[in-house]
Design an enzyme around this catalytic site. Structure first.
Site, PDB file in Angstrom:
ATOM      1  N   LEU A   1     -32.168 -45.828-122.866  1.00 14.46           N
ATOM      2  CA  LEU A   1     -33.622 -45.878-122.796  1.00 14.46           C
ATOM      3  C   LEU A   1     -34.214 -44.465-122.916  1.00 14.46           C
ATOM      4  CD1 LEU A   1     -35.725 -48.083-120.458  1.00 14.46           C
ATOM      5  CD2 LEU A   1     -36.264 -45.673-120.598  1.00 14.46           C
TER       6      LEU A   1
ATOM      7  N   PRO B   1     -36.066 -37.680-125.369  1.00 20.63           N
ATOM      8  CA  PRO B   1     -36.656 -36.387-124.993  1.00 20.63           C
ATOM      9  C   PRO B   1     -38.096 -36.541-124.480  1.00 20.63           C
ATOM     10  CG  PRO B   1     -35.450 -36.161-127.047  1.00 20.63           C
ATOM     11  CD  PRO B   1     -35.433 -37.619-126.701  1.00 20.63           C
TER      12      PRO B   1
ATOM     13  N   THR C   1     -25.654 -42.289-119.747  1.00 22.96           N
ATOM     14  CA  THR C   1     -24.475 -42.434-118.878  1.00 22.96           C
ATOM     15  C   THR C   1     -23.411 -43.209-119.643  1.00 22.96           C
ATOM     16  OG1 THR C   1     -25.845 -42.432-116.916  1.00 22.96           O
ATOM     17  CG2 THR C   1     -23.672 -43.429-116.696  1.00 22.96           C
TER      18      THR C   1
ATOM     19  N   GLY D   1     -19.013 -21.347 -94.850  1.00 24.32           N
ATOM     20  CA  GLY D   1     -18.615 -20.739 -96.129  1.00 24.32           C
ATOM     21  C   GLY D   1     -17.666 -21.623 -96.918  1.00 24.32           C
TER      22      GLY D   1
ATOM     23  N   GLU E   1     -32.089 -43.455-112.917  1.00 28.61           N
ATOM     24  CA  GLU E   1     -32.486 -44.848-112.654  1.00 28.61           C
ATOM     25  C   GLU E   1     -33.778 -44.904-111.832  1.00 28.61           C
ATOM     26  OE1 GLU E   1     -30.111 -47.978-112.811  1.00 28.61           O
ATOM     27  OE2 GLU E   1     -28.324 -46.937-113.554  1.00 28.61           O
TER      28      GLU E   1
ATOM     29  N   SER F   1     -37.137 -40.355-107.330  1.00 23.57           N
ATOM     30  CA  SER F   1     -37.659 -40.695-106.000  1.00 23.57           C
ATOM     31  C   SER F   1     -39.175 -40.879-106.055  1.00 23.57           C
ATOM     32  CB  SER F   1     -37.317 -39.582-104.997  1.00 23.57           C
ATOM     33  OG  SER F   1     -35.955 -39.630-104.677  1.00 23.57           O
ATOM     34  N   GLU F   2     -39.825 -40.059-106.900  1.00 20.60           N
ATOM     35  CA  GLU F   2     -41.293 -40.131-106.982  1.00 20.60           C
ATOM     36  C   GLU F   2     -41.739 -41.457-107.592  1.00 20.60           C
ATOM     37  OE1 GLU F   2     -39.370 -37.459-107.869  1.00 20.60           O
ATOM     38  OE2 GLU F   2     -39.862 -36.554-105.944  1.00 20.60           O
TER      39      GLU F   2
END
Lengths: 258, 379
Positions: free
Chosen positions: B125, B128, B158, B340, B363, B366-367
């Site tokens: 899907l 650019p 993917t 560390g 997928e 979050s927004e």
């Protein structure tokens, strides 16, 4: 004629938070030592058309080990389950499994793991064989059909041993028999889609509560505590050669190196 | 946690966990470092049904429920997030739309090899200039005789480097806006189907994410999924399921980081005691445990709703949002607990930290998920 094989399996405890053992599908898994006998039986099923039943004793929450075996290819699962069985030692367990095996008779071969990952006694296979008067070979890693019987082999104390065994017989299968198979997801769906696990109580087996459980057990675990296993860590210094020399010296002193 | 699982779900978890401990965990650091796709393990996963978790058994799948699906993805992702991503995307946004929208013939043709893992699927899907705004798709699928001629540039695909069966989102009617978008299946090997270089990503490096370019790529008309113009509907339906998988992936990464951090905190001594005895570490461990549990519960709830045939869009958006945020915060705390060493590739938490970051991006970011949830709450 195809062999009728029964594999005895156990749900072993893998976690006991706070020292409390609660047998459920969250705290138990199929005994890893029972995977090799299952694999041996599944191969005989696939290569020689043997029929395969899995047998276990435990609370209803442990029936999942039978479903798992069915998911791998076993045809039928029997769970011997009764509240009166709680507290059974290895002899009482063998008595219950023996009674179930007699109910499943006639059969040709009973397979066991060499031991369980939790109790770790290695008693149940041999004891059950004795109770049923079956010939037994332990720690087998090769099984071949020969005439009406079997030829089985094992390695013991550095010797390779070969036996001819008449049937019916009992075998315990060495953990190194072969790499146990992984469980296919479709097999899991199939194992739960159609109920193939039967539950047998003591009355189904013709046993009384006195013969099993704590009453029927000549031995009892009175206490379990964590062994005090202190480790001592010693740092060696010097060049790599000097350190290697010190390691060799220590190992010689301890009799581990000659 | 497991009180919500059936015996079947538990056997699935134990079986997949055993496989991943044996086959995936030992190679996870190497395939991340080398950016290599472990074909040998993938073939075994295919034989075990991991590529057709919910596909019907008569079509070569395992026929399991959604709860089992999220369990499988979580367990694989715990071992290797890149492989978890591969299996999630293959099952949810590549295979599932064919099951949901395909004709009988299409299902018979495409599903069995995908469900058995003999072919790998991809969902193409993103472009650019089209990502969160899927209506910005510029790829075209123009009807010419008995073929569609595909042209376009799909990015961040993917499984792109290994995918055989690709769902291409393209405009069949360039003048019809978002209603002109359709889904056409294109196969690797078709003339004009070109796989670009693999992306050099921060995390999920075992997954061969690549671009896929289409240059006058001709595919038969019968490769159209659903009807012309249904593209966005198919995409949104697929993503409802897809985000459940990514949420499960986030839980798996977080669980792995949590386990490593608690193990390390008990071993590492500072000021004369294991650092787990220091209150500051305990606070982090408590937060990690709580967040991982909460994320898993949200994922399971959405999966149960899906299994019950009830609407689960909002719940799966919440699960994806929370699990991906949890994944990044828990892996961050795991690195902090390791000090560390957590920043060193000698310890796996460094990899978990990198792997987790993308779960907040792909997928649906979050927004976007917050927008979806807010819209559903306010409607």
């Amino acid at each position: 004629m195809s062999l009728k094989i029964i594999v005895c399996v156990k749900a072993v405890v893998v976690g006991a938070p706070g020292g409390r053992v609660i047998r459920s599908s969250n705290s138990c898994e199929l005994n890893p030592f029972d995977r090799p006998p299952l694999e041996a039986a599944l191969r005989m099923k696939e290569e020689k058309g043997a029929s395969l039943t899995v047998l276990s004793m435990g609370p209803p929450s442990c029936a999942f080990v039978l479903h798992e075996a069915i998911a791998m290819g076993a045809a039928r699962g029997i769970l011997v389950s009764d509240p009166a069985l709680a507290g059974s030692d290895t002899l009482a367990t063998s008595a219950a499994l023996g009674a179930a095996l007699q109910k499943l008779a006639p059969f040709d071969l009973v397979l066991f793991g060499t031991r369980s990952a939790d109790g770790d006694t290695g008693h149940v296979g041999p004891q059950t064989a004795v109770l049923l008067d079956l010939p037994l070979v332990g720690s087998v890693d090769l099984i071949e059909k020969k005439g009406a019987g079997l030829v089985v082999e094992r390695t013991l104390d550095g010797f390779r041993e070969s036996f001819e065994v008449r049937l019916p017989a009992a075998l315990t299968i060495h953990p190194g028999f072969s790499e146990p198979r992984d469980v296919p997801l479709a097999g899991i769906q199939g194992a739960f889609e159609r109920e193939q696990v039967e539950t047998w109580s003591l009355s189904d087996l013709g046993l009384s509560a006195e013969q099993v459980g704590e009453k029927g057990s000549p031995t009892r675990v009175t206490a379990i505590s964590k062994a005090d296993r202190r480790r001592k860590c010693e740092f060696l210094s010097g060049s790599e050669e000097e350190q290697a020399e010190q390691v060799a010296q220590r190992l010689t002193e301890w009799g581990l190196l000659e | 946690m497991d009180i919500f699982l059936s015996e079947k779900n538990r056997v699935v978890r134990q079986s997949v966990r055993r496989f991943c401990e044996k086959e995936i965990k030992p190679i996870a650091a190497e395939i991340d470092r080398e950016c290599s796709f472990p074909w040998e393990v993938v073939e075994k996963m295919g034989r075990l049904g991991y590529f057709g978790i919910q596909a019907p058994r008569e079509l070569g799948g395992a026929g399991l429920d959604s709860v089992s699906y999220v369990i499988v993805i979580e367990e694989i992702s715990k071992g290797c997030a890149g492989l978890g991503l591969c299996v999630s995307v293959h099952n949810s946004v590549a295979l599932y739309p064919i099951l949901a929208f395909g004709t009988r013939e299409q299902k018979q043709k495409w599903v069995p090899p995908l469900a058995r893992g003999q072919k790998i699927g991809a969902f193409c899907l993103t472009e650019p200039n089209a990502g969160s705004d899927a209506s910005g798709i510029e790829a075209t699928a123009i009807r010419k005789g008995d073929h569609y001629v595909l042209n376009g540039n799909k990015v961040f695909v993917t499984n792109g480097g290994v995918a055989d069966t690709c769902l291409i989102f393209a405009r069949t009617d360039p003048g019809a806006g978002s209603k002109g978008i359709s889904v056409v299946i294109a196969e690797r090997g078709t003339p004009g189907f070109v796989v670009g270089d693999l992306e050099d990503l921060c995390g999920v490096r075992a997954n061969p994410v690549s671009s896929i370019r289409l240059y006058d790529c001709r595919v038969p008309l019968e490769n159209l999924l659903g009807k012309e113009g249904m593209g966005l509907r198919i995409g949104l339906t697929a993503l409802d399921t897809g985000r459940l998988g990514i949420a499960a992936q986030g839980v798996g990464i977080a669980q792995a980081a949590f386990e490593e951090a608690t193990k390390y905190a008990k071993q590492r001594k500072q000021f004369g005691v294991p650092i787990s005895r220091h209150q500051a570490m305990g606070m982090m461990i408590a937060d990690m445990a709580t967040q991982v549990d909460a994320a898993r519960l949200l994922v399971l709830r959405a999966a149960v709703l899906r299994d019950q045939g009830k609407p689960f869009s909002r719940q799966s958006a919440m699960a994806k949002l929370y699990a991906s945020e949890t994944s990044t915060s828990v892996t961050d705390m795991a690195v902090q607990i390791h000090g560390g060493y957590g920043y060193s590739k000698a310890y796996p938490v460094e990899r978990y930290y990198r792997d987790a970051r993308v779960t907040r991006i792909y997928e649906g970011t979050s927004e976007i998920h917050r927008m979806v949830i807010a819209r559903s709450v306010l409607e």
